[in-house]
Structure formats: C-alpha cells, structure tokens
Design an enzyme around this catalytic site. Structure first.
Site, PDB file in Angstrom:
ATOM      1  N   HIS B 145      35.622  37.840  40.475  1.00 53.75           N
ATOM      2  CA  HIS B 145      36.622  36.780  40.561  1.00 53.75           C
ATOM      3  C   HIS B 145      37.965  37.355  41.048  1.00 53.75           C
ATOM      4  O   HIS B 145      38.619  36.786  41.918  1.00 53.75           O
ATOM      5  CB  HIS B 145      36.771  36.116  39.185  1.00 53.75           C
ATOM      6  CG  HIS B 145      37.854  35.087  39.098  1.00 53.75           C
ATOM      7  ND1 HIS B 145      37.598  33.740  39.163  1.00 53.75           N
ATOM      8  CD2 HIS B 145      39.189  35.210  38.956  1.00 53.75           C
ATOM      9  CE1 HIS B 145      38.741  33.084  39.069  1.00 53.75           C
ATOM     10  NE2 HIS B 145      39.723  33.952  38.932  1.00 53.75           N
ATOM     11  N   GLU B 146      38.343  38.503  40.488  1.00 51.82           N
ATOM     12  CA  GLU B 146      39.622  39.113  40.879  1.00 51.82           C
ATOM     13  C   GLU B 146      39.573  39.623  42.315  1.00 51.82           C
ATOM     14  O   GLU B 146      40.526  39.466  43.079  1.00 51.82           O
ATOM     15  CB  GLU B 146      39.975  40.266  39.925  1.00 51.82           C
ATOM     16  CG  GLU B 146      40.168  39.837  38.475  1.00 51.82           C
ATOM     17  CD  GLU B 146      41.150  38.688  38.333  1.00 51.82           C
ATOM     18  OE1 GLU B 146      42.048  38.563  39.174  1.00 51.82           O
ATOM     19  OE2 GLU B 146      41.005  37.904  37.381  1.00 51.82           O
ATOM     20  N   HIS B 149      40.066  36.876  44.690  1.00 50.59           N
ATOM     21  CA  HIS B 149      41.481  36.540  44.897  1.00 50.59           C
ATOM     22  C   HIS B 149      42.078  37.445  45.983  1.00 50.59           C
ATOM     23  O   HIS B 149      42.851  37.001  46.822  1.00 50.59           O
ATOM     24  CB  HIS B 149      42.286  36.724  43.611  1.00 50.59           C
ATOM     25  CG  HIS B 149      42.241  35.538  42.690  1.00 50.59           C
ATOM     26  ND1 HIS B 149      42.393  34.252  43.140  1.00 50.59           N
ATOM     27  CD2 HIS B 149      42.069  35.445  41.353  1.00 50.59           C
ATOM     28  CE1 HIS B 149      42.307  33.421  42.120  1.00 50.59           C
ATOM     29  NE2 HIS B 149      42.106  34.119  41.017  1.00 50.59           N
ATOM     30  N   GLU B 227      41.552  28.952  41.935  1.00 45.79           N
ATOM     31  CA  GLU B 227      40.699  29.422  40.840  1.00 45.79           C
ATOM     32  C   GLU B 227      39.248  29.000  41.079  1.00 45.79           C
ATOM     33  O   GLU B 227      38.332  29.794  40.928  1.00 45.79           O
ATOM     34  CB  GLU B 227      41.181  28.879  39.495  1.00 45.79           C
ATOM     35  CG  GLU B 227      42.504  29.466  39.028  1.00 45.79           C
ATOM     36  CD  GLU B 227      42.459  30.977  38.907  1.00 45.79           C
ATOM     37  OE1 GLU B 227      41.444  31.519  38.433  1.00 45.79           O
ATOM     38  OE2 GLU B 227      43.439  31.622  39.308  1.00 45.79           O
TER      39      GLU B 227
END
Lengths: 186, 406
Positions: B145-146, B149, B227
């Site tokens: 997820h990071e 980003h 997100e």
C-alpha cells in the site's frame, strides 16, 4: 501552392507521429530489458545461496540424500542451460527442488531450531518471492510492449523498424507456480 | 498500470488548475474589497505570491521533515532482515527504480506511512507496533500500500493539494479578520458609490467563507480516492488482497494512538492515526475511507487486479461508479489470487513472535545509542546512551562489568 503546403504539412505530421511511436516502442523495449535484468539478479541470488544452504542442511538431513542431490542437480542444470528456453525450464526445476527440500525440512526439529537455517530460510523464501514479483513486473512490461507492437496503427511502425513480440516468462508446472511454502507458525 | 500514473498526472493537473483558479478568484475579490476598485489584479498577484512562497517552503523542507517530526529511525543494511526483504519484494513488484529508505518509529500503535515526491527519494516508515502485530503476508500488504503511494506519485499530488488548500485557508482567514476590524477602503471611502461595489463586497465575503471549505473538501476527497487506489494497487502487487485486509483490521483494532501524529501528518498514514477505532464513519471531512469498507472491498475481490477491485468497490458501495480510471482497466493482465505464504497467524505465545519483537526492540535500542553488554550468565544488560557510571553490575549474577575497558 496551397495544395503543396497541405501535402507538406501532412508529411510533417506523419513523420512526427512515426518518430513518436518509434520512441515509445524503444522506451517500452528498454523497460522490458530492465525488468528482465531484475529477474536475472534474483535468479542469480538464489543460485548463489544454495551452496550455503547445502552446507547448513547437510549435517541434519543425512537421510534425505535424494532431496539434497535433486537440488544440487537442478542447480547444475541451471548453470549448464544454453538457450533462454532451457534456462527458464531449469530455473523452474530448481524452484521445485528447493520447495521439496523445505517441505522435508519441516520434519527436522533440530534443523528448524538452528538460527542459521531460519535466517537462510527467510532469505531463500524472500528470494523466491522476489523472483515471482520481478517476473510479474516483467510479464506486465512484456504485455505492454506486445500490445503496442500488435495494435493498429502502431504495428505498421513496429513492422518497419523490426520490433518483435517479447517473450513472457511463465512457469508452466502447477507445482512450480507455488513458491515453496515456508511455515513459521509451528 | 502505466495508464494509471498517466491518469493520475492528468488529474493532478486538473486539480491544481481548479484550486489555483479558486485561489486567484479569492485574491481578486480580496484586492477589490480592500484595495478599492481596480485592485483585483494586484490581489491575484498577492495570492499567487503567497501560494508560490508556501510551495517553495514545502518543497525545500521536502521529505526529511516528515521523518524527523515522527521520530523515525533509519534501518541500515543487515537490520530487521524480514522488513527489508518485504520492502525489496514490493519494490520489484511495483518496478520502482530504487529500494526506498526504510525507517522504524518507536511507537506501539501499529501504523505506517510513505514519503518522497519522486520514487528515487522515497522512504517508507513503519512503527515498531506494526512489526510486532503483523505476520509476513500482512506486513507485505501494508508495505505494498505504501509503495503504491510512491509509485502512483500520491505524495507529490497531496503536497500540491495540501499547499493550495493551505494558501486558500490562510488568505480567507486574513480577509475575514481584516473585515472584522473594519478594513475595506471600498466601504469607508465610497459609501453609496453605486451597487457595483456592494456586489463585489458581497462576492468577496461569500468567497472568503466558501473557498476554504471547498478547498478542504477537494483535498479530503482526493485523499480518500488515493487511499482506494493504493489499496487496489497493493492487491495487484501482492496478488493477495487478504493480507492487506487482515492488516487493516488488526491496525484498526489496536486501541493505541500514535503519539507523534497530528492533523498535518494524518493523511500520510495507512489509516488515520487520529480517529478512534470503530468510529471511522465516512464523511466529507475524513482523509481516509472507513476501514471496514476498505476491508470489505478487499475481501470481495475474486482476482487480484484493478478490474477486480473496481468490481468489488461497486459491489460494496452499491453505486455504479468505480474508483479506478477506465484507461487503467483496459490494458491490464488478469491475475489470480495466490495462496497465503504459510506464515501463520502471529500467536500470543508464539516463540517466533517473541523473537520478532525482540529483534524490533533491539533495533530501537541500538538506534537510540543504548549500550548492550552480554553477561556470561546469559543476561543482556542494556544501558542508555547517557549512562555515566564507569561500571555496571549484572542484576542476576552480580558480576561487575567495566564499561571503559572495551
């Protein structure tokens, strides 16, 4: 005069478009190469880790001569593979042999208690993951490239400048597709 | 995947342009109101100057300030091998040019964030609590997820959006205060000059009240969308949506609150560190979508691709609009969901869990400059960096260790 200018204008636009598509294709091909280099790095890393693993495991797993030999042979097959196809097949075989070794290692509590083995296991399991993630990215880049090469009207430019389809790195055997299971819970 | 970055760039541009227009309009209205008729362009110039300076400041302090503010400690080669491996794995899956720097924050509240305007300067930070509560698959989901980003250039986008919203809020605030204290030459000097000034004054007041609200709503909406997209990317990187889903549940279930988070840094984390668990209802002013919704979407995925996430999103949200740009869906290869890696649940009395927790604690102690003495009796003495005494006695066997000797 005006007709000439219009024709000239169209030619300029066409040439500009061809240059754009050509550069795009070169960029995609370089990305595929780069992605393959990443897969290659991880395959080499796995290759280099195996002697270390063998050294650690040898003392504990005397009864598993066959399993150990299979890994050694698979590693030799990788080293001896000439063509790309042969290499990919050999790499698949090595992955499977390692998977069996770790499965068998489950029944050796002494081995599993060795910190050396545990850190090697994490290292190899992660390398196995890295191979499959790098392969995933490589295949994605290949599909991107092949789409551009095959789709109209880019395929005309690709044809003129000899851009071919790139090859996917697939693992055919269902057993090989699974990364070796590493179980930390028991 | 590439399309998604391109779509993101277009969207960032539209967003920045829209918010910049709002800012210019506010500047014009303020100029007309306080500077008298014809001062509008001057007001626009002032507004743009404020924005420019704020952008430069944000750009200059860059990525490091965030890590410093949260008290993160850099993980060097050889430390915390599993965390490093997981980050390297996700770097490969995302095709980033460089493995991001890895940081650990000494905080028992599980959370994580990423910084870095460009993938080349990116960093990911996780809390020690996160490392202690998650298993390998879950950690992989969070890191994915990071990394998403970073790959999607979300940090750059949120920097721009944040600075724009900030500039609008500040200008509107200044304007409203000026008005409160009876400023506004237009009113005092040219009373009864005609309806034109009155209308401008009215527009200015409305803009001063409405603009900051709109700006912040845009900011929050963009944040929530990023997100969802990072969740979708994480599922397609790991091919295992359940990992992230389980991790989100565990993080949300933790009663602890992150000590170093504040409202400026909140949008960067994987879940909002300021909201209490369970109370995360979705509204227009939250930076993150509600966790149970994120989890339900991830669990509803049949395959691990953007298309599957889009389907699941529409199924859970009940609407017809998806969240992934259509151009990104068109060019993607379908992929099945893989099985769990076999790294079982982290149990309370698991020796491996203890080993992992010990590794994390050792790392924190070392990063803080603590001294480590291994007593022959088996006890490990840990002394803080400012421990001044020349000798230390082992509490178990009473042996005295000379600290200067070595």
């Amino acid at each position: 005069m005006i007709a000439l200018l219009i024709v000239l204008g169209l030619v300029v636009i066409l040439v500009g478009w061809v240059i754009g598509v050509y550069n795009g294709l070169v960029g995609l091909r370089n990305r595929v190469k780069e992605a393959w280099a990443q897969v290659d790095v991880q395959l080499k890393r796995r290759f280099d880790l195996i002697p270390n693993l063998m050294e650690t495991v040898k003392g504990y797993m005397n009864h598993e001569r066959e399993t150990l030999e299979a890994v050694t042979q698979a590693r030799a097959a990788v080293a001896g593979a000439g063509s790309m196809d042969a290499r990919m097949q050999a790499e698949g075989g090595l992955g499977a042999a390692l998977g069996r070794l770790f499965a068998v290692a489950e029944s050796y509590p002494d081995l599993k208690a060795s910190t050396n083995f545990l850190s090697l296991q994490e290292e190899l399991a992660s390398t196995e993951n890295k191979i499959s993630f790098a392969r995933q990215f490589y295949n994605e880049s290949v599909m991107n490239m092949n789409n551009k090469v095959q789709m109209f009207p880019g395929n005309i430019v690709a044809g003129i400048f000899n851009f071919g389809n790139e090859k996917f790195f697939e693992v055919d055997d269902a057993a090989q597709r699974e990364a070796p299971k590493v179980d930390f819970s028991r | 995947m590439w399309e998604q970055i391109a779509a993101n760039r277009r969207k960032s541009f539209v967003l920045v342009a829209g918010a910049a227009l709002l800012l210019a309009a506010l500047g014009w209205a303020l100029g007309e109101y306080f500077g008298g008729q014809g001062a509008g362009p001057g007001g626009v110039a002032v507004a743009l100057a404020v924005w420019f300076v704020m952008t430069m400041v944000a750009w200059r302090q860059g990525d490091q300030v965030f890590l410093t503010m949260s008290g993160a400690k850099k993980v060097k080669d050889g430390d915390l091998p599993q965390l490093r491996n997981v980050v390297e794995e996700m770097t490969l899956a995302a095709g980033l040019p460089r493995v991001p720097d890895i940081y650990v924050i000494d905080d028992e509240a599980p959370n994580a964030f990423a910084t870095g305007r460009r993938p080349e300067t990116a960093a990911v930070a996780v809390t020690s609590g996160l490392l202690k509560t998650l298993n390998r698959d879950e950690l992989q989901g969070v890191i994915a997820h990071e990394i998403a980003h970073v790959r999607n250039r979300d940090i750059l986008l949120m920097l721009f959006a944040g600075v724009l919203a900030g500039a609008i809020v500040i200008l509107a605030e200044v304007g409203l205060r000026g008005m409160w204290f009876g400023g506004g030459r237009s009113r005092s000097r040219r009373d009864g000059d005609g309806g034109g000034q009155g209308i401008i004054a009215l527009i200015a007041v409305v803009l001063m009240i409405v603009a900051p609200i709109i700006a912040q709503l845009i900011y929050f909406a963009v944040s929530r969308k990023r997100e969802y997209l990072a969740d979708a990317s994480a599922a397609s990187f790991t091919r295992y949506p359940e990992g992230l889903a389980a991790a989100l549940e565990k993080i949300a279930a933790s009663p602890r609150k992150l000590a170093s988070a504040n409202s400026a840094t909140a949008p960067m984390y994987i879940i909002n560190p300021l909201k209490r668990a369970g109370k995360a209802a979705a509204n227009a002013t939250s930076t993150h979508p509600p966790i149970d919704e994120r989890v339900r979407i991830l669990r509803a995925m049949g395959r691990s691709s953007f298309a599957a996430y889009d389907e699941a999103f529409r199924q859970v949200k009940g609407g017809r609009r998806g969240v992934v740009p259509g151009s990104a869906l068109a060019e993607e290869k379908e992929a099945a969901v893989r099985g769990a890696s076999g790294d079982g649940p982290v149990l309370r009395d698991d020796p491996l869990r203890r080993e992992r927790a010990r590794q994390v604690d050792d790392f924190i102690y070392r990063a803080d400059g603590w001294q480590r003495i291994e007593c022959p009796c088996g006890t490990v003495l840990k002394l803080p960096a400012d421990f001044a005494a020349p000798r230390a006695r082992c509490p178990r066997c009473g042996r005295v260790h000379n600290l200067q000797g070595d």
